[in-house]
Design an enzyme around this catalytic site. Sequence first.
Site, PDB file in Angstrom:
ATOM      1  N   HIS A  83       0.976  -1.135   0.038  1.00  0.00           N
ATOM      2  CA  HIS A  83      -0.004  -0.008   0.232  1.00  0.00           C
ATOM      3  C   HIS A  83       0.641   1.323   0.139  1.00  0.00           C
ATOM      4  O   HIS A  83       0.313   2.441   0.055  1.00  0.00           O
ATOM      5  CB  HIS A  83      -1.042  -0.208   1.409  1.00  0.00           C
TER       6      HIS A  83
HETATM    7  C1  UD1 Z   1      -2.101   5.537   5.420  1.00  0.00           C
HETATM    8  C2  UD1 Z   1      -0.240   6.549   6.049  1.00  0.00           C
HETATM    9  C3  UD1 Z   1       0.539   5.117   6.634  1.00  0.00           C
HETATM   10  C4  UD1 Z   1      -0.500   4.184   7.448  1.00  0.00           C
HETATM   11  C5  UD1 Z   1      -1.546   3.397   5.754  1.00  0.00           C
HETATM   12  C6  UD1 Z   1      -2.693   2.391   6.499  1.00  0.00           C
HETATM   13  C7  UD1 Z   1       0.152   9.023   6.057  1.00  0.00           C
HETATM   14  C8  UD1 Z   1       0.713   9.617   5.260  1.00  0.00           C
HETATM   15  N1  UD1 Z   1      -0.227   7.310   4.926  1.00  0.00           N
HETATM   16  O1  UD1 Z   1      -1.773   5.650   4.241  1.00  0.00           O
HETATM   17  O2  UD1 Z   1       1.178   5.459   7.210  1.00  0.00           O
HETATM   18  O3  UD1 Z   1       0.382   2.639   6.706  1.00  0.00           O
HETATM   19  O4  UD1 Z   1      -2.473   4.682   5.912  1.00  0.00           O
HETATM   20  O5  UD1 Z   1      -3.060   1.642   5.226  1.00  0.00           O
HETATM   21  O6  UD1 Z   1      -0.621   9.172   6.572  1.00  0.00           O
HETATM   22  N2  UD1 Z   1      -8.574   5.672   0.365  1.00  0.00           N
HETATM   23  C9  UD1 Z   1     -10.002   5.375  -0.207  1.00  0.00           C
HETATM   24  N3  UD1 Z   1     -10.327   4.344   1.288  1.00  0.00           N
HETATM   25  C10 UD1 Z   1     -10.593   4.717   2.541  1.00  0.00           C
HETATM   26  C11 UD1 Z   1      -9.712   5.397   2.806  1.00  0.00           C
HETATM   27  C12 UD1 Z   1      -8.358   6.156   1.659  1.00  0.00           C
HETATM   28  O7  UD1 Z   1      -9.944   4.702  -0.604  1.00  0.00           O
HETATM   29  O8  UD1 Z   1     -11.011   4.219   3.300  1.00  0.00           O
HETATM   30  C13 UD1 Z   1      -7.578   5.590  -1.721  1.00  0.00           C
HETATM   31  C14 UD1 Z   1      -8.391   6.932  -1.360  1.00  0.00           C
HETATM   32  O9  UD1 Z   1      -7.628   7.096  -2.573  1.00  0.00           O
HETATM   33  C15 UD1 Z   1      -6.917   7.608  -0.286  1.00  0.00           C
HETATM   34  C16 UD1 Z   1      -5.967   6.512  -0.616  1.00  0.00           C
HETATM   35  O10 UD1 Z   1      -6.719   5.482  -0.196  1.00  0.00           O
HETATM   36  O11 UD1 Z   1      -6.461   8.647  -1.645  1.00  0.00           O
HETATM   37  C17 UD1 Z   1      -4.693   6.566   0.212  1.00  0.00           C
HETATM   38  O12 UD1 Z   1      -5.303   6.830   1.527  1.00  0.00           O
HETATM   39  P1  UD1 Z   1      -4.656   7.474   2.647  1.00  0.00           P
HETATM   40  O13 UD1 Z   1      -5.072   7.825   4.073  1.00  0.00           O
HETATM   41  O14 UD1 Z   1      -4.194   8.977   2.113  1.00  0.00           O
HETATM   42  O15 UD1 Z   1      -3.101   6.892   2.692  1.00  0.00           O
HETATM   43  P2  UD1 Z   1      -2.986   5.688   2.998  1.00  0.00           P
HETATM   44  O16 UD1 Z   1      -2.132   5.298   1.719  1.00  0.00           O
HETATM   45  O17 UD1 Z   1      -3.665   4.861   2.970  1.00  0.00           O
END
Ligand code: UD1
Length: 381
Positions: free
Chosen positions: A219
Amino acid sequence: MIKVVTIIGARPQIIKAAALSRAVRTKFAGQIKEVIVHTGQHYDKNMSKVFFDEMGIPEPDYNLGVGSGSHGSQTAFMLQKIEDVLITEKPAFVVLFGDTNSTLAGSVAAAKIHIPVVHIEAGLRSFNKSMPEEINRIVCDHTSTLLFTPTRAGLNNLIREGFKPHNKPPYTSDNPGVFHCGDVMYDNSLYFGDMAESKSDILDKLNLTSDGFVLATIHRDNNTDIPERLSAIFEALYRIATENEIDVVLPLHPRTAKMMKLNLNADLYKKIESSHHLMIVPPASFFDITTLEKNCKMVMTDSGGVQKEAYFFKKPVIILRPETEWVEIVESGAGKITDADTKKIIEAYNYFEGTGMPEFPPVFGDGKAAEFICGEIVKDS
Ligand code: UD1
């Protein structure tokens, strides 16, 4: 009664918060009152609510509904909303976990209005500032009043940055208290390990046998968002699955699901889709991922939490990153760093297949980290 505001937002923080919340409810109910704030960084049911339900975490008192966005806009929104909550609640402490953007926003919001920050999972470093998490951890540690390190390496990193483990109370952000207490995720693995297996039907659902499959998770943005890296990892997973006729189970983070479509070439995408052994499934609940971790033969991951859980359940782990904060896992021989390099990933798989079980010395504490943390909060308030 000591009021603490706990701020969570991303999936791994919800898991870590479960350990603290359990310690508050079972051992410190008369002394600590916890107000839970969910920033809404993760919002899909299988990225958030399912963990509250399975792990018995109370409903958040606030949900800030931040959702997804760029680092700047997501963090700025959270910062503003968290400040409002802190001004209303006036807690004695703000408790933060790990290194996500929710951690960063919580630390800056609290420190600027002089509310002491408690950082759980302090001191971890990758020494790679291109990771957003590295910046988040450093800022949070350096604005904290109480720092709890899960490993010796974490403690040593803080000492190297000038923190003094022998500071005396009263603790402040200029005279912080630094404690090495073990990992709250290890508390959870002891508490939930057997329960998870009895409640999960994931092995039956996916027709898996114990010790007969590999668990993979991907991820990190520098893996998902860079086409060459994502392709190299998927090429390795595909070849390991096909050449060894072994099931490779990959619960897919929503970010990875989106980026696979954009970043994998059509041939590779088609091969993966038609593979019987590379099993791509939706993000797993806590009981399901724990069951998969306990029953797999090996783990491949770029997640920090999954690296540790593999170790707790005595599984070798291939680390799909250029480095790790959890250096003890590599030093013990239970983990191999391969980065996103197809050849190295396959070699590491063959290595762990060919050698006996590595050693898993106990480096993550005694399973009582959350109780220790609550005890210090009470002492220091
Ligand atoms: C975040 C944390 C990372 C952690 C990870 C666990 C930061 C910078 N990163 O990364 O340290 O290891 O969480 O999962 O805070 N999305 C969905 N549904 C959700 C959540 C996210 O579709 O419920 C998608 C969206 O497109 C979003 C992308 O995932 O833009 C990334 O989500 P984000 O929370 O920005 O970062 P993670 O990659 O999950």
